[in-house]
Design a protein around this motif. Structure first.
Motif, PDB file in Angstrom:
ATOM      1  N   TYR A 102      60.192  42.600  70.027  1.00  0.00           N
ATOM      2  CA  TYR A 102      59.308  42.510  68.875  1.00  0.00           C
ATOM      3  C   TYR A 102      59.705  43.540  67.826  1.00  0.00           C
ATOM      4  CZ  TYR A 102      56.489  39.625  71.931  1.00  0.00           C
ATOM      5  OH  TYR A 102      56.073  38.635  72.769  1.00  0.00           O
ATOM      6  N   SER A 103      59.549  43.172  66.568  1.00  0.00           N
ATOM      7  CA  SER A 103      59.982  44.087  65.511  1.00  0.00           C
ATOM      8  C   SER A 103      58.832  44.760  64.773  1.00  0.00           C
ATOM      9  CB  SER A 103      60.878  43.343  64.515  1.00  0.00           C
ATOM     10  OG  SER A 103      60.193  42.237  63.966  1.00  0.00           O
ATOM     11  N   ILE A 104      57.603  44.264  64.937  1.00  0.00           N
ATOM     12  CA  ILE A 104      56.479  44.891  64.224  1.00  0.00           C
ATOM     13  C   ILE A 104      55.281  45.098  65.157  1.00  0.00           C
ATOM     14  CG2 ILE A 104      57.141  44.018  61.941  1.00  0.00           C
ATOM     15  CD1 ILE A 104      54.994  41.829  62.220  1.00  0.00           C
ATOM     16  N   THR A 105      54.485  46.104  64.826  1.00  0.00           N
ATOM     17  CA  THR A 105      53.212  46.340  65.489  1.00  0.00           C
ATOM     18  C   THR A 105      52.126  46.000  64.490  1.00  0.00           C
ATOM     19  OG1 THR A 105      54.128  48.115  66.826  1.00  0.00           O
ATOM     20  CG2 THR A 105      51.745  48.066  66.606  1.00  0.00           C
ATOM     21  N   VAL A 106      51.122  45.270  64.940  1.00  0.00           N
ATOM     22  CA  VAL A 106      50.058  44.809  64.053  1.00  0.00           C
ATOM     23  C   VAL A 106      48.731  45.395  64.535  1.00  0.00           C
ATOM     24  CG1 VAL A 106      48.920  42.787  63.073  1.00  0.00           C
ATOM     25  CG2 VAL A 106      51.350  42.665  63.704  1.00  0.00           C
ATOM     26  N   ASP A 107      48.016  46.042  63.627  1.00  0.00           N
ATOM     27  CA  ASP A 107      46.673  46.545  63.892  1.00  0.00           C
ATOM     28  C   ASP A 107      45.722  45.839  62.934  1.00  0.00           C
ATOM     29  OD1 ASP A 107      47.240  48.544  65.907  1.00  0.00           O
ATOM     30  OD2 ASP A 107      48.245  49.659  64.314  1.00  0.00           O
ATOM     31  N   VAL A 108      44.790  45.088  63.503  1.00  0.00           N
ATOM     32  CA  VAL A 108      43.856  44.285  62.711  1.00  0.00           C
ATOM     33  C   VAL A 108      42.469  44.912  62.806  1.00  0.00           C
ATOM     34  CG1 VAL A 108      42.815  41.991  62.462  1.00  0.00           C
ATOM     35  CG2 VAL A 108      45.200  42.205  63.205  1.00  0.00           C
ATOM     36  N   ASN A 109      41.769  44.944  61.693  1.00  0.00           N
ATOM     37  CA  ASN A 109      40.382  45.418  61.665  1.00  0.00           C
ATOM     38  C   ASN A 109      39.479  44.188  61.591  1.00  0.00           C
ATOM     39  OD1 ASN A 109      37.863  46.453  61.160  1.00  0.00           O
ATOM     40  ND2 ASN A 109      38.494  47.740  59.456  1.00  0.00           N
ATOM     41  N   TRP A 110      38.721  43.932  62.670  1.00  0.00           N
ATOM     42  CA  TRP A 110      37.852  42.760  62.719  1.00  0.00           C
ATOM     43  C   TRP A 110      36.716  42.862  61.708  1.00  0.00           C
ATOM     44  CZ3 TRP A 110      38.315  38.027  64.334  1.00  0.00           C
ATOM     45  CH2 TRP A 110      37.180  37.224  64.448  1.00  0.00           C
ATOM     46  N   GLY A 111      36.322  44.087  61.370  1.00  0.00           N
ATOM     47  CA  GLY A 111      35.280  44.267  60.366  1.00  0.00           C
ATOM     48  C   GLY A 111      33.889  44.480  60.928  1.00  0.00           C
ATOM     49  N   GLU A 112      33.741  44.324  62.225  1.00  0.00           N
ATOM     50  CA  GLU A 112      32.467  44.581  62.901  1.00  0.00           C
ATOM     51  C   GLU A 112      32.750  44.905  64.360  1.00  0.00           C
ATOM     52  OE1 GLU A 112      30.526  40.768  62.302  1.00  0.00           O
ATOM     53  OE2 GLU A 112      30.885  40.240  64.386  1.00  0.00           O
ATOM     54  N   PRO A 113      31.851  45.620  65.022  1.00  0.00           N
ATOM     55  CA  PRO A 113      32.056  45.934  66.440  1.00  0.00           C
ATOM     56  C   PRO A 113      32.105  44.672  67.293  1.00  0.00           C
ATOM     57  CG  PRO A 113      30.302  47.291  65.499  1.00  0.00           C
ATOM     58  CD  PRO A 113      30.636  46.238  64.480  1.00  0.00           C
ATOM     59  N   LEU A 114      32.829  44.755  68.386  1.00  0.00           N
ATOM     60  CA  LEU A 114      32.985  43.613  69.292  1.00  0.00           C
ATOM     61  C   LEU A 114      32.430  43.932  70.682  1.00  0.00           C
ATOM     62  CD1 LEU A 114      36.578  42.503  68.213  1.00  0.00           C
ATOM     63  CD2 LEU A 114      34.411  41.360  67.687  1.00  0.00           C
ATOM     64  N   LYS A 115      31.416  44.789  70.724  1.00  0.00           N
ATOM     65  CA  LYS A 115      30.769  45.130  71.990  1.00  0.00           C
ATOM     66  C   LYS A 115      30.175  43.859  72.588  1.00  0.00           C
ATOM     67  CE  LYS A 115      28.651  48.483  74.594  1.00  0.00           C
ATOM     68  NZ  LYS A 115      29.179  48.105  75.857  1.00  0.00           N
ATOM     69  N   GLY A 116      30.389  43.661  73.827  1.00  0.00           N
ATOM     70  CA  GLY A 116      29.935  42.445  74.491  1.00  0.00           C
ATOM     71  C   GLY A 116      30.969  41.339  74.403  1.00  0.00           C
ATOM     72  N   VAL A 117      31.614  41.218  73.262  1.00  0.00           N
ATOM     73  CA  VAL A 117      32.677  40.219  73.097  1.00  0.00           C
ATOM     74  C   VAL A 117      33.861  40.583  73.982  1.00  0.00           C
ATOM     75  CG1 VAL A 117      34.344  39.250  71.451  1.00  0.00           C
ATOM     76  CG2 VAL A 117      31.960  39.566  70.767  1.00  0.00           C
ATOM     77  N   VAL A 118      34.189  41.869  74.017  1.00  0.00           N
ATOM     78  CA  VAL A 118      35.304  42.351  74.830  1.00  0.00           C
ATOM     79  C   VAL A 118      35.074  41.993  76.300  1.00  0.00           C
ATOM     80  CG1 VAL A 118      36.333  44.504  75.708  1.00  0.00           C
ATOM     81  CG2 VAL A 118      36.035  44.183  73.255  1.00  0.00           C
ATOM     82  N   GLU A 119      33.875  42.256  76.799  1.00  0.00           N
ATOM     83  CA  GLU A 119      33.553  41.952  78.197  1.00  0.00           C
ATOM     84  C   GLU A 119      33.596  40.448  78.459  1.00  0.00           C
ATOM     85  OE1 GLU A 119      32.086  45.954  77.241  1.00  0.00           O
ATOM     86  OE2 GLU A 119      31.874  44.040  76.224  1.00  0.00           O
ATOM     87  N   THR A 120      33.101  39.675  77.515  1.00  0.00           N
ATOM     88  CA  THR A 120      33.101  38.219  77.675  1.00  0.00           C
ATOM     89  C   THR A 120      34.522  37.678  77.707  1.00  0.00           C
ATOM     90  OG1 THR A 120      30.957  38.113  76.572  1.00  0.00           O
ATOM     91  CG2 THR A 120      32.223  36.060  76.694  1.00  0.00           C
ATOM     92  N   ILE A 121      35.374  38.181  76.824  1.00  0.00           N
ATOM     93  CA  ILE A 121      36.784  37.749  76.808  1.00  0.00           C
ATOM     94  C   ILE A 121      37.453  38.077  78.135  1.00  0.00           C
ATOM     95  CG2 ILE A 121      39.042  38.218  75.783  1.00  0.00           C
ATOM     96  CD1 ILE A 121      37.596  38.361  73.044  1.00  0.00           C
TER      97      ILE A 121
END
Length: 192
Positions: free
Chosen positions: A24-43
Motif C-alpha cells: 500500500y502506498s497511502i495511509t488514510v485517516d477518516v473523521n466520521w464526524g460523530e462518536p461511534l460508541k456502540g457501533v464499534v461493538e456491534t461491528i
C-alpha cells in the motif's frame, strides 16, 4: 506530510509512506464526524472472530478484510492503508455501509454488552468445539468437528452446516452457545 481531502463526504487525511504494509502506498485517516460508541461493538459481532479484534481500552475494532486492516474507533476515527485515492474511496464506501448496518442493528437490538464482544473476538476453535456434538460425522464436509469449528471461526463454513447441532437431542448445546455468545454472534457464525 499529509493532505486534507473529502472522501465520500467525510473529512480525511492522506499520508504517503506511513503505511506499515509494503503493497500500500497511502495511509488514510477518516473523521466520521460523530462518536461511534456502540457501533464499534456491534461491528465486532458482524464478523467471524478470526477477522476482527476488539479493544475496550482503545474503544476500537480492527477488521482484517478486503486484504487489509481497517481500524474503526469509538471516537469517530477510521484508519486504513490503500493503494491510491480511488481504492480509499471504495473502502470508505464499504465502511459507511457497514456503519449504517450497525446502526440499524442497534436500533433493533440495542448496543451489545462489551464483555460478550470481548469473549466473541477471543473465541477459539476449542471453545466453539465444546458446543458442537463431537460426533465427527463428516456431514459438514470436514473430517472432524474441530476442523469444522476452525472453518466456522474463519468464515469458511456456516454453523448451520453441522446437521447434528440442529437435532433435538443437541438442543442444549445450541442453547449454551446462544447464552455464551448471544443471538447476533450466532447469526454471524451462520446459524438461522
Amino acid at each position: 506530510m499529509s493532505v486534507e481531502v473529502k472522501l465520500c463526504g467525510l473529512s480525511s487525511k492522506i499520508s504517503h509512506g506511513r503505511c506499515p504494509v509494503g503493497e500500500y502506498s497511502i495511509t488514510v485517516d477518516v473523521n466520521w464526524g460523530e462518536p461511534l460508541k456502540g457501533v464499534v461493538e456491534t461491528i465486532a459481532l458482524m464478523f467471524p472472530p478470526s477477522k476482527v479484534s476488539y479493544s475496550r481500552e482503545f474503544g476500537s475494532v480492527t477488521l482484517r478484510i478486503k486484504g487489509r486492516m481497517i481500524g474503526i474507533y469509538s471516537s469517530g476515527k477510521i484508519s486504513f492503508c490503500a493503494h491510491n485515492v480511488d481504492d480509499a474511496r471504495e473502502v470508505v464506501e464499504y465502511v459507511k455501509d457497514l456503519i449504517s448496518k450497525a446502526k440499524e442493528k442497534i436500533a433493533r437490538e440495542g448496543v451489545p454488552d462489551q464483555g460478550r464482544v470481548e469473549r466473541w473476538t477471543r473465541m477459539s476453535a476449542l471453545q466453539l468445539y465444546k458446543f458442537l456434538p463431537k460426533t465427527n460425522c463428516r456431514k459438514c464436509g470436514e473430517l472432524t468437528c474441530l476442523a469444522f469449528a476452525i472453518k466456522v471461526l474463519n468464515g469458511e463454513k456456516k454453523l448451520r452446516e453441522c446437521k447434528p447441532l440442529g437435532e433435538l437431542e443437541n438442543e442444549a448445546l445450541l442453547e449454551g452457545l446462544k447464552k455464551e455468545l448471544g443471538l447476533s454472534a450466532l447469526e454471524t457464525l451462520g446459524w438461522g
